[in-house]
Design an enzyme around this catalytic site. Structure first.
Site, PDB file in Angstrom:
ATOM      1  NE  ARG A 161      52.113  25.964  69.916  1.00 22.50           N
ATOM      2  CZ  ARG A 161      51.445  27.123  70.035  1.00 22.50           C
ATOM      3  NH1 ARG A 161      50.254  27.276  69.505  1.00 22.50           N
ATOM      4  NH2 ARG A 161      51.969  28.123  70.698  1.00 22.50           N
TER       5      ARG A 161
ATOM      6  CB  THR B  39      44.891  25.820  74.780  1.00 21.88           C
ATOM      7  OG1 THR B  39      44.967  26.949  75.647  1.00 21.88           O
ATOM      8  CG2 THR B  39      43.978  26.139  73.603  1.00 21.88           C
TER       9      THR B  39
ATOM     10  CG  ASP C  77      36.921  27.302  73.376  1.00 22.61           C
ATOM     11  OD1 ASP C  77      37.934  26.999  74.031  1.00 22.61           O
ATOM     12  OD2 ASP C  77      36.945  27.543  72.150  1.00 22.61           O
TER      13      ASP C  77
ATOM     14  CD  GLU D 199      45.849   4.164  66.083  1.00 21.07           C
ATOM     15  OE1 GLU D 199      45.993   4.759  65.021  1.00 21.07           O
ATOM     16  OE2 GLU D 199      45.344   3.026  66.157  1.00 21.07           O
TER      17      GLU D 199
ATOM     18  CE  LYS E 151      45.131  29.781  72.939  1.00 19.97           C
ATOM     19  NZ  LYS E 151      43.797  30.031  72.362  1.00 19.97           N
TER      20      LYS E 151
ATOM     21  CE1 TYR F 156      50.187   6.222  65.687  1.00 17.11           C
ATOM     22  CE2 TYR F 156      52.277   6.096  64.516  1.00 17.11           C
ATOM     23  CZ  TYR F 156      50.965   6.549  64.599  1.00 17.11           C
ATOM     24  OH  TYR F 156      50.456   7.332  63.610  1.00 17.11           O
TER      25      TYR F 156
END
Ligand SMILES: *Cc1c(COP(=O)(O)O)cnc(C)c1O
Length: 419
Positions: A245, A236, A210, A66, A239, A64
Site C-alpha cells: 500500500r 499507487t 493520476d 527523513e 493496485k 527513521y
C-alpha cells in the site's frame, strides 16, 4: 523419522502473535480466510506476493529516515538508503522516467504532493468530475483538493461513455486552468495522453496524470505509458501493480527537485522504509517477464468478464474495457447499484458501487487484478459472471451461492503456502 521443516520467519511471527495476542491473531486469520474464500473484485485491490509481505514485516519498519538517500536528517540510514536507491532506480527503469519519488505514503499523498509541486492555493484546475469517475483528490469539496483549488469537472459522452475530449478542450480554452488532471477511479478505457498533452500545451497548463489504477498495466506493457506526456505522474503501488500500500511520483528531470521538496518536507515526514523496500521488491517483480503475461491476462479476463456480464443482462459501460476495470449497471435486472452490491456480498462476491457519469446514474465497479493473481482465466470469468447473475436475480439462496464461490476459489488460493 519424519523431518519437520523449520518454520519460516513469517510462520514464527504468526505463532508469536498467536501466543501474545490471540484476539488480533484471530482477526488476521479471519481476514486471510475472507480474502481467500470470497471473490475479491474490488478494482483497487490485489494480492501482494509473500516477498512483498516479508519486506513489509521486516525490521526496516523501525528506522527513521527523513530526507533522501545521502541527505538524511537521521543517523544510521546507510542501509535503508540502499533500499530507497534500488526502489527509485527500478521505478525509473520500469516506467522510463528521468526521476521517481517512492516515498508518498498513499495515492492521495502522491496527488497532494503533485499539486504542492506545481500549483498554488486558489489555482484553477480541470479534472474529471467526481460523478464521472474523478477521485476525491480531483476536487471533492470534502477533500483538501476541493477546498484549496478551484476545480472544474469534465465528463464522459452520454452516447458512448467515452471521455468528451472536445468538451475538455472547450473548458480548457474558456478557463485557462493552471493544470489539467487526467485519471479516474472507474474509467475502463485507455486515456489519450497525447491529446491531453496537446490541450494542456494549447492553454499553457501543466498536465498531471493520476495513473493510480493503470500504472500496473503500464508496467506490464498492457496500457499506454503516461510518463512521456505528463509533467508529473501520480500512482499507487498497491493496485494492479501488486506492491505494498503506497504511492509514487514519476516526472522529468525539470520537475525533480520541486517534486521531491513537495513530498518531504512539505507534505510528509519520515519515509516508511519497510514500505519503500517492499516497493523495490514489487518493481523487481513487475520488471520480470511473467508480469507482462499477468498484465495482459488481467485485461483479457476483464474483457471476458464484461462480455459474460452482458450475457447475464447487465449493461456494461462503454460496451467493454481496455483495462482491468469493468463498470456495469443492473438496472436491466430491476436492481439499483447498492441493492445489487448487497446481494453479491451475501454470496461472498465483493465489489464497489461507482458513479456512471450521466444523470447521477450509479453502477457496479469490478476489477480483475486480484482474481488474475490467483490464477483465474477466461473460463473462470464466465463462472464468476454466472454466479453474479444468479445472485442478482435471486435465483439461489445466498448461502448456496456462498458455497459455490468458496468451491471456485478453493482451486485458486492466493497464498498456497498458507492454505
Ligand atoms: C486509488 C486512487 C487514489 C488514491 O489512492 P489511496 O492510496 O487510496 O490514497 C488516487 N487517485 C486515483 C485515481 C485512484 O484510483
Amino acid at each position: 523419522m519424519p523431518v519437520t521443516p523449520a518454520p519460516s520467519r513469517a510462520e514464527a511471527a504468526t505463532d508469536a502473535l498467536m501466543r501474545q495476542d490471540p484476539e488480533i491473531a484471530g482477526i488476521l486469520l479471519g481476514e486471510a480466510r475472507r480474502q481467500s474464500t470470497g471473490l475479491q473484485l474490488i478494482a483497487a485491490e490485489n494480492f501482494t506476493s509473500p516477498a512483498v509481505l516479508a519486506a513489509l514485516g521486516s525490521p526496516l519498519v523501525n528506522k527513521y529516515a527523513e530526507g533522501y538517500p545521502g541527505a538524511r536528517h537521521h543517523g544510521g540510514c546507510e542501509v535503508v538508503d540502499l533500499a530507497e536507491r534500488v526502489a527509485t532506480e527500478r521505478a525509473k527503469a520500469l516506467f522510463g522516467a528521468d526521476h521517481a519519488n517512492v516515498q508518498p505514503h498513499s495515492g492521495s499523498a502522491a496527488v497532494l504532493a503533485a499539486y504542492a509541486a506545481l500549483l498554488r492555493p486558489g489555482d484553477r484546475v480541470l479534472a474529471m468530475g467526481l460523478r464521472e469517475g474523478g477521485h476525491l483528490t480531483h476536487g471533492s469539496p470534502a477533500n483538501f483538493s476541493g477546498r484549496w483549488f478551484d476545480f472544474t469537472g469534465y465528463g464522459v459522452r452520454e452516447d458512448t461513455g467515452l471521455i468528451d475530449y472536445d468538451r475538455v478542450r472547450d473548458l480548457a480554452r474558456e478557463l485557462r486552468p493552471r493544470a489539467i488532471v487526467c485519471g479516474s477511479i472507474s474509467y475502463p478505457r485507455h486515456i489519450d495522453y497525447a491529446l491531453f498533452r496537446e490541450i494542456a500545451d494549447e492553454v499553457d497548463a501543466f498536465l498531471i496524470v493520476d495513473a493510480a489504477h493503470p500504472i500496473g498495466l503500464v508496467a506490464g506493457g498492457a496500457a499506454p505509458n503516461p510518463v512521456p506526456y505528463a509533467d508529473v505522474v501520480c500512482a499507487t503501488t498497491h493496485k494492479v501493480l501488486r506492491g505494498p500500500r503506497g504511492g509514487m511520483l514519476l516526472c522529468g528531470a525539470r520537475s525533480a527537485d520541486r517534486v521531491d521538496r513537495a513530498v518531504f518536507p512539505f507534505t510528509q515526514g519520515g519515509a516508511q522504509m519497510h514500505t519503500v523496500a517492499a516497493k523495490a521488491v514489487a518493481f523487481g517483480e513487475a520488471a520480470a517477464p511473467a508480469f507482462t503475461g499477468y498484465a495482459h491476462q488481467v485485461v483479457a479476463n476483464a474483457r471476458a468478464l464484461a462480455a459474460a456480464l452482458a450475457g447475464q443482462g447487465l449493461s456494461v459501460a462503454t460496451g467493454g474495457t481496455d483495462t482491468h476495470l469493468v463498470t456495469a449497471d443492473a438496472a436491466g435486472l430491476g436492481l439499483e447499484a447498492t441493492a445489487a452490491r448487497g446481494r453479491l456480498a451475501v454470496a461472498g462476491i465483493v465489489l464497489d458501487v461507482c458513479g456512471l457519469g450521466h444523470g447521477g446514474a450509479r453502477g457496479l465497479r469490478l476489477g480483475t487484478a486480484a482474481v488474475t493473481t490467483q490464477g483465474m482465466r477466461e473460463p473462470e470469468m464466465a463462472r464468476v459472471a454466472a454466479l453474479m447473475g444468479a445472485a442478482l436475480r435471486g435465483e439461489e439462496q445466498g448461502a448456496r451461492l456462498r458455497e459455490a464461490v468458496a468451491e471456485l476459489t478453493a482451486d485458486f488460493p492466493p497464498y498456497p503456502a498458507l492454505a
